[in-house]
Design an enzyme around this catalytic site. Sequence first.
Site, PDB file in Angstrom:
ATOM      1  N   TYR A  16      44.808 131.215  45.327  1.00 17.04           N
ATOM      2  CA  TYR A  16      44.843 131.283  43.867  1.00 17.04           C
ATOM      3  C   TYR A  16      43.520 131.696  43.239  1.00 17.04           C
ATOM      4  O   TYR A  16      43.509 132.237  42.143  1.00 17.04           O
ATOM      5  CB  TYR A  16      45.228 129.916  43.265  1.00 17.04           C
ATOM      6  CG  TYR A  16      46.678 129.538  43.486  1.00 17.04           C
ATOM      7  CD1 TYR A  16      47.661 129.908  42.586  1.00 17.04           C
ATOM      8  CD2 TYR A  16      47.055 128.818  44.608  1.00 17.04           C
ATOM      9  CE1 TYR A  16      48.995 129.564  42.772  1.00 17.04           C
ATOM     10  CE2 TYR A  16      48.384 128.468  44.815  1.00 17.04           C
ATOM     11  CZ  TYR A  16      49.343 128.850  43.895  1.00 17.04           C
ATOM     12  OH  TYR A  16      50.662 128.511  44.096  1.00 17.04           O
ATOM     13  N   GLU A  29      51.647 131.370  49.048  1.00 13.75           N
ATOM     14  CA  GLU A  29      51.632 131.085  47.608  1.00 13.75           C
ATOM     15  C   GLU A  29      50.558 131.926  46.951  1.00 13.75           C
ATOM     16  O   GLU A  29      49.456 132.090  47.495  1.00 13.75           O
ATOM     17  CB  GLU A  29      51.307 129.612  47.321  1.00 13.75           C
ATOM     18  CG  GLU A  29      52.446 128.676  47.603  1.00 13.75           C
ATOM     19  CD  GLU A  29      52.171 127.245  47.132  1.00 13.75           C
ATOM     20  OE1 GLU A  29      51.378 127.058  46.187  1.00 13.75           O
ATOM     21  OE2 GLU A  29      52.749 126.327  47.737  1.00 13.75           O
TER      22      GLU A  29
END
Length: 512
Positions: free
Chosen positions: A333, A397
């Site tokens: 992220y 992710e």
Amino acid sequence: MWKLCELLLVWASFLAAEVSGADRHSRHDFPSDFVFGAGTSAYQVEGAANEDGRTPSIFDTYAHSGLTHGANGDVACDQYHKYKEDVQLMVETGLEAYRFSISWSRLIPNGRGPVNPKGLQYYNHLIDELISHGVQPHVTLHHADLPQALEDEYGGWINRKIVKDFTVYAEVCFREFGDRIRHWTTFNEANVFVLAGYDSGILPPQRCSFPFGLVNCSQGNSSIEPYLAAHNILLAHASAARTYKNIYQERQKGYIGFNIFAYHFSPFTNSTEDIIATQRAYDFYFGWLADPLVYGDYPETMKKNAGPRIPSFTPLESKLVKGSFDFLGINFYDAVKVMDNSRSLDVTLRDYQADTALELKFQQKNSSLFELKPWALQGVLEYIKQTYGNPPIYIHENGQMMPRNATLEDVPRVELLQGYIGALLDSLRNGSNARGYFTWSFMDVFELLDGYDSGFGLYYVDLDDPDLKRYPKHSAHWYSQFLKGGRVDLGSESSIELRQNLTTISPSTVIE
Ligand code: NOJ
């Protein structure tokens, strides 16, 4: 003459592309066996928390402790009842794969012992529904949701007994579902799980000790338990992977992996101290789990700084852990700057942060949005390639957090997808062994810390509607267009064009 015209035409189109700065790509620029999908996890999406024999997990307990803005996942997106509708949406979006997790306490309600037929039935139905619609299931076995029964009985991950119980649970999954599952991941972001769960105490199972906890934990020891829990997780993973490889892999032809959260680290200044600290950050946050998996032991710097508080592998354990994975899953992220803080090594009262002897400098954000840093994803993939021998990688992710009720026109999320998928393509061309990309999340789920205040989803879920109707956001349309082979702009420069064209795309249009 005709040849000259042809040449001029090619030249003109080349110039036009240069002038517009267009960098248009499609899914077909990626290898055909590269897989694109989206993910969720059991407690965050399923709901039906108290139905059909499921018992609470540590995630339920955490969600009911008030830390998640008063919200919980008892109903969540109700995928337990709406999985057919959701698979339909995946098909319409063009998802090639769906990453989800199995709720251990739904399948084996007390953590060990009898298998719950209703749990078995649910996952069989979900898997069959996905496969019959051409969506590959990628399954995680533990996503922050250890059965509460095992936490209560012997302390869960800080007790070595967990290795056996996890292996038995994993084997139930391999035996019952393995004929249809090609991709198993034992743990989701084990490093975040142990740091937030046993050092700061802000995530399940909320254990920490004064003065290190960020919340008031009733139990725990921040100096020791993160290391202990990580050690048992590695042993449990290795044991489950050995069972899979010895008994099931040849027949079922699948792969087993382990997921780690990865930051991109770079030095805060050019000083030698900060440069060394940056390597220390990689060691403590990533190498902590990756080094044992690849090399059979913890990084030297961890062993030195944490001393006797980090458990040692016996030669046999080291042999079992080393090489016990077919792929690494990466949750990516953000990037952070690292500043040396070696003076903290002198303090007598030790915790994980002191052991790392560094300070992490998160970039000041003007909003809660993750800033797009395509170079950082490339940097992480390059680091893994160079440090760990280029193992197969799935980006498990990557996504953009936005206030949940903001808008269906989620431009920052599209920009993020464009930027990071473009970065991934560049990394592949530079020799990265990445095999797949999953955006987090398929729909707005019950979020860690935030409950239902923020969302990462391609789909919005209307929580005020008793039917929890799903609505595609602009990102769902964009991803769909890309996945179906349409040419799109990849790369961070594409955002201006995107903003200009936004009005032409209506979020309420049904995805075709
Ligand atoms: C980390 C976790 O795996 C997932 O559960 C969480 O919702 C997302 N990333 C976003 O915070």
